[in-house]
Structures are given as C-alpha cells and as structure tokens.
Motif scaffolding. Sequence first.
Motif, PDB file in Angstrom:
ATOM      1  N   MET A 134       0.665  -0.836  -0.219  1.00 48.97           N
ATOM      2  CA  MET A 134       0.102   0.072  -0.286  1.00 48.97           C
ATOM      3  C   MET A 134       1.110   1.382   0.231  1.00 48.97           C
ATOM      4  N   THR A 135       1.938   1.199   0.682  1.00 46.80           N
ATOM      5  CA  THR A 135       3.074   2.362   0.839  1.00 46.80           C
ATOM      6  C   THR A 135       4.656   2.106   1.047  1.00 46.80           C
ATOM      7  N   PHE A 136       4.968   3.136   0.827  1.00 47.66           N
ATOM      8  CA  PHE A 136       6.640   2.401   1.029  1.00 47.66           C
ATOM      9  C   PHE A 136       7.225   3.339   2.084  1.00 47.66           C
ATOM     10  N   ILE A 137       7.800   3.158   3.489  1.00 42.25           N
ATOM     11  CA  ILE A 137       7.984   3.715   4.456  1.00 42.25           C
ATOM     12  C   ILE A 137       9.354   4.085   4.665  1.00 42.25           C
ATOM     13  N   PRO A 138      10.555   5.021   3.684  1.00 42.58           N
ATOM     14  CA  PRO A 138      11.734   5.022   4.075  1.00 42.58           C
ATOM     15  C   PRO A 138      11.717   4.947   5.527  1.00 42.58           C
ATOM     16  N   LEU A 139      13.329   4.781   6.488  1.00 40.19           N
ATOM     17  CA  LEU A 139      13.468   4.480   7.704  1.00 40.19           C
ATOM     18  C   LEU A 139      14.583   5.184   8.173  1.00 40.19           C
ATOM     19  N   PHE A 140      15.261   5.930   8.865  1.00 41.84           N
ATOM     20  CA  PHE A 140      16.599   6.327   9.356  1.00 41.84           C
ATOM     21  C   PHE A 140      17.082   5.874  10.495  1.00 41.84           C
ATOM     22  N   CYS A 141      18.301   5.012  10.349  1.00 43.19           N
ATOM     23  CA  CYS A 141      18.479   5.161  11.709  1.00 43.19           C
ATOM     24  C   CYS A 141      19.183   5.932  13.019  1.00 43.19           C
ATOM     25  N   HIS A 142      18.490   5.971  13.796  1.00 42.85           N
ATOM     26  CA  HIS A 142      18.810   6.583  15.163  1.00 42.85           C
ATOM     27  C   HIS A 142      19.974   6.198  16.201  1.00 42.85           C
ATOM     28  N   TYR A 143      21.043   6.226  16.306  1.00 45.16           N
ATOM     29  CA  TYR A 143      22.431   5.593  16.590  1.00 45.16           C
ATOM     30  C   TYR A 143      22.255   5.468  18.475  1.00 45.16           C
ATOM     31  N   GLU A 144      21.215   6.245  18.682  1.00 40.15           N
ATOM     32  CA  GLU A 144      21.292   6.320  19.895  1.00 40.15           C
ATOM     33  C   GLU A 144      21.423   5.399  20.912  1.00 40.15           C
ATOM     34  N   ASN A 145      22.552   4.503  22.551  1.00 34.97           N
ATOM     35  CA  ASN A 145      22.083   3.532  22.849  1.00 34.97           C
ATOM     36  C   ASN A 145      21.043   2.331  21.612  1.00 34.97           C
ATOM     37  N   THR A 146      22.409   2.276  20.513  1.00 36.66           N
ATOM     38  CA  THR A 146      22.805   0.830  20.304  1.00 36.66           C
ATOM     39  C   THR A 146      23.733   1.122  19.978  1.00 36.66           C
ATOM     40  N   GLU A 147      24.322  -0.639  19.280  1.00 39.74           N
ATOM     41  CA  GLU A 147      25.754  -1.030  18.563  1.00 39.74           C
ATOM     42  C   GLU A 147      25.887  -0.748  17.836  1.00 39.74           C
ATOM     43  N   LEU A 148      25.673   1.031  17.252  1.00 46.11           N
ATOM     44  CA  LEU A 148      26.475   1.114  15.984  1.00 46.11           C
ATOM     45  C   LEU A 148      26.834   2.714  15.238  1.00 46.11           C
ATOM     46  N   ASP A 149      27.886   3.129  15.230  1.00 48.01           N
ATOM     47  CA  ASP A 149      28.374   4.142  15.808  1.00 48.01           C
ATOM     48  C   ASP A 149      27.586   4.937  14.344  1.00 48.01           C
ATOM     49  N   SER A 150      27.416   6.231  13.737  1.00 47.38           N
ATOM     50  CA  SER A 150      26.896   7.570  13.170  1.00 47.38           C
ATOM     51  C   SER A 150      28.013   6.720  11.961  1.00 47.38           C
ATOM     52  N   TYR A 151      27.090   5.776  10.786  1.00 51.35           N
ATOM     53  CA  TYR A 151      27.557   5.329   9.530  1.00 51.35           C
ATOM     54  C   TYR A 151      28.366   6.402   8.789  1.00 51.35           C
ATOM     55  N   ASP A 152      26.459   6.893   8.466  1.00 51.34           N
ATOM     56  CA  ASP A 152      26.340   8.026   7.189  1.00 51.34           C
ATOM     57  C   ASP A 152      26.289   9.196   7.982  1.00 51.34           C
ATOM     58  N   ASN A 153      25.820   9.969   9.280  1.00 52.94           N
ATOM     59  CA  ASN A 153      25.750  10.867   9.756  1.00 52.94           C
ATOM     60  C   ASN A 153      25.236  11.840   8.253  1.00 52.94           C
ATOM     61  N   ILE A 154      23.877  10.718   8.666  1.00 50.54           N
ATOM     62  CA  ILE A 154      22.466  10.935   7.495  1.00 50.54           C
ATOM     63  C   ILE A 154      22.204  12.174   8.223  1.00 50.54           C
ATOM     64  N   THR A 155      21.936  13.332   6.610  1.00 47.76           N
ATOM     65  CA  THR A 155      21.535  14.720   6.956  1.00 47.76           C
ATOM     66  C   THR A 155      20.524  15.139   6.145  1.00 47.76           C
ATOM     67  N   GLY A 156      19.438  16.297   6.619  1.00 56.17           N
ATOM     68  CA  GLY A 156      17.827  16.354   5.385  1.00 56.17           C
ATOM     69  C   GLY A 156      18.483  16.342   3.797  1.00 56.17           C
ATOM     70  N   ILE A 157      19.744  16.802   3.552  1.00 58.97           N
ATOM     71  CA  ILE A 157      19.468  16.452   1.938  1.00 58.97           C
ATOM     72  C   ILE A 157      19.185  14.393   1.093  1.00 58.97           C
ATOM     73  N   ASP A 158      20.250  13.586   2.234  1.00 52.49           N
ATOM     74  CA  ASP A 158      19.484  12.145   2.070  1.00 52.49           C
ATOM     75  C   ASP A 158      18.490  12.053   2.840  1.00 52.49           C
ATOM     76  N   ILE A 159      17.964  12.421   3.209  1.00 56.63           N
ATOM     77  CA  ILE A 159      16.566  12.221   3.760  1.00 56.63           C
ATOM     78  C   ILE A 159      15.584  12.343   2.963  1.00 56.63           C
ATOM     79  N   ILE A 160      15.924  13.796   2.030  1.00 54.94           N
ATOM     80  CA  ILE A 160      14.642  14.076   1.233  1.00 54.94           C
ATOM     81  C   ILE A 160      14.658  13.245  -0.249  1.00 54.94           C
ATOM     82  N   LYS A 161      15.937  13.098  -0.202  1.00 55.81           N
ATOM     83  CA  LYS A 161      16.304  12.388  -1.451  1.00 55.81           C
ATOM     84  C   LYS A 161      15.543  11.130  -1.204  1.00 55.81           C
ATOM     85  N   ASP A 162      15.924  10.204  -0.387  1.00 56.48           N
ATOM     86  CA  ASP A 162      15.156   8.995  -0.240  1.00 56.48           C
ATOM     87  C   ASP A 162      13.809   8.722  -0.509  1.00 56.48           C
ATOM     88  N   TYR A 163      13.104   9.979   0.052  1.00 57.97           N
ATOM     89  CA  TYR A 163      11.787  10.037  -0.297  1.00 57.97           C
ATOM     90  C   TYR A 163      11.504  10.887  -1.058  1.00 57.97           C
TER      91      TYR A 163
END
Length: 377
Positions: A262-291
């Motif tokens: 029915m719908t596609f939902i781009p999601l974005f990793c939030h890193y606090e309290n996870t085992e990951l570092d900020s891989y790509d430091n996702i920016t607003g431009i990255d987010i807009i592009k995914d959509y």
Amino acid sequence: MSLIQEYAAKNSSNLQDIFEKIIHNQRLSKEDGLRLYESFDLLTIGHMADLARTNRLKQSNEVDKVNHVYWINNHHLNLTNICEGKCKFCAYRKQEGDNGAFLLSLDQAIEHIETRVDKSIKEIHIVSALNPKCDLDYYISLLKNCKRLLPDTHIQAFTAVEIEYLARISELTITQTLTELKNAGLGSLPGGGAEIFSPAIREKVCPEKISGEKWLEIMQIAHSLGLKSNATMLSGIGESCEDKINHMMALREVQDKTNGFMTFIPLFCHYENTELDSYDNITGIDIIKDYAISRLMLDNIPHIKAFWIQIGIKLAQVTLSFGVDDLDGTVIEEKITHSAGASTGQSLSKDELIHLIKKTGKIPVERDTVYNIIKVY
C-alpha cells in the motif's frame, strides 16, 4: 513546455532524459536511480517526484486527489521489548532481567486496550519483539480480544520477521501462521524488518535476521491471502546508494506480481543506545532524496509515507513537495524509535496534523489503513 519542464531543461540537462521518462510515464532503470542519487540538483529531483505522484493519479482518473495528503487516527501498541534478536541498530531490544525490560501479559495487554486506547481510532498498530512467551496462542487471543473491544478498528500487526519467528516456534508454515492470525482478526502487515535487502549489510548489522529474500517471500504469501502490507527501507546502516536502488527494485518486482504493497516508508537509523556508530551521519538532503527517489523508482506502489516520528514534523512537511502524500498519523505511544533517541513527541493530535498539512497548501484527508477516505478537511 511547462515551467517545471523548462526549469529542468535549463538547470539539469544531465537529468533531462530521466525527466522525459517521467513525463511519458516510463519506468526508470537501475542506472537512472543511481544517477539521481549522484545528482545534487535536489529541486529538479523533487519536481520530478511530485510530477510522478500527480501522473499516477491522473492515469487512474483520480485527478481530484492530486493535493490530498493522508493521515490516520492510530495507536501503537508494543507488548514486549524482550527479544531474541541481536540487531545492532536496535535500541529497543532488551534481555530478560535487563533494566527497562518489559512484557505485557495477555491480561495486561487487554486491560491496556480497554483503558488506554481511544475507541474512535481507526487502526491499532502492533509490533513488538521475538519473545517465545508471546507465542501464536498469545497473539491469537490478543487479536480476538482486540476485535471484541474495538470491532471497527483495523489491526495492522507483525512484521515479516515476527511472522517467520511465530511460524518457526509453532512448527507451522508461513501460510498456516498467517491464516491463523487473519482468522483471529489480523487486517494487514506493517513493513518493518526489511531494513536493506543487501546480504552484506544484513550480515554486518543483523546477521540472525531473516534474509531479504525471505522477507519478500513472506510478503508475497501475505498478499496472496488477501493481507495488504506496507514496505520499508532503513538508511544509515552502512548501505550504498546501489544497495538502496536494488532494494527498491526488489520491492517493485514483487509489487508487479502481487499489487499488495500500500505504501513505502523510508526509515532512518537513530544511533543512541545502539551498537552502531553514526555510519553516514544522515543529513536532511539524504532524507529528502530517499523520499523523492523512492517515489520515482516505485511507480507501482500507490503511496509514499513520511514517518514524522523519525524525521520531525518540519522536515516531514517539506517532503510533501518531494513526492510524499502520507504523514502516517496520530501515532499514540510509539516506543521503538524513541528508544534510539528520537526527540519528537510520541503523538500528534488530529488538529495538529490538519494544521501541518494545510500549511503546505495541501488538503488533509483522514483515511483508514487501506486508504479508504474517512473525511476530507
């Protein structure tokens, strides 16, 4: 030539052939998708995405819906965070005995629905964890009681990962498991657990999770049983642009077969309290592009949703000019993203959603889970 076409022709000649494909309703290739990610001409990409959105509506004789932005009055219910999974990007999961670990008994879950869920909601959204104490019998009883208490409310529940887990611990097939849940009241599936389909990325961040191929297989089975679903993609876990395009094309291929997303939902990793570092430091431009790029590549999925809980309400507003036509909903009591440090509120009121949408020049439309229109504001 329209102003939008003239703008593209003058300012982004390297994307003009892609623009022509959009104008003529032609499917984009993998190479087209990669070029879009490589381009810095965000405005032209946005123009194309919005054109693709309106073209879909015109083709289906739904011109009256060109300015519609959808939302739903929904309530999130998370029953446990005690999980056998080991996803490195997950801040929600706990082990039994950990500080903050919880599990609602069946009686507690029913009481929660009775006392804390507004009877006017149109959808209850249930996603939890891989916990053997939440077995198939537990969920069947929960679904039946939910339908008893909220007979007019659609139940969207269980990611493909949860479905595979329930089938495995119950020694049933995927088809049998989904059929049992559907008969108990399940209405549709959310799109979680897809992450990025790339085997290399999954091996790094969620090696114990089902494969991308298995996720797609489960969704195809669900669709064949009449259960619609959403689809997602998680960015910020070390993936490349090629991984993203391959992910979208795999979804597009399944949608060609089933028409069940029915719908596609781009999601974005939030890193606090996870085992990951900020891989790509996702920016607003990255987010807009995914959509925007997902709207351009996924020509057969009707809607693109901005999950405001993850990206914030202001950026979510901006996405409505980049191919997005859905802001999810009231989302009462969301816990999973907030466990990873989301700074947004846990809910929005109906009036707040309507205000946000109207401020973009769009028309707020309350919907149910399967996009039947409830009210146009």
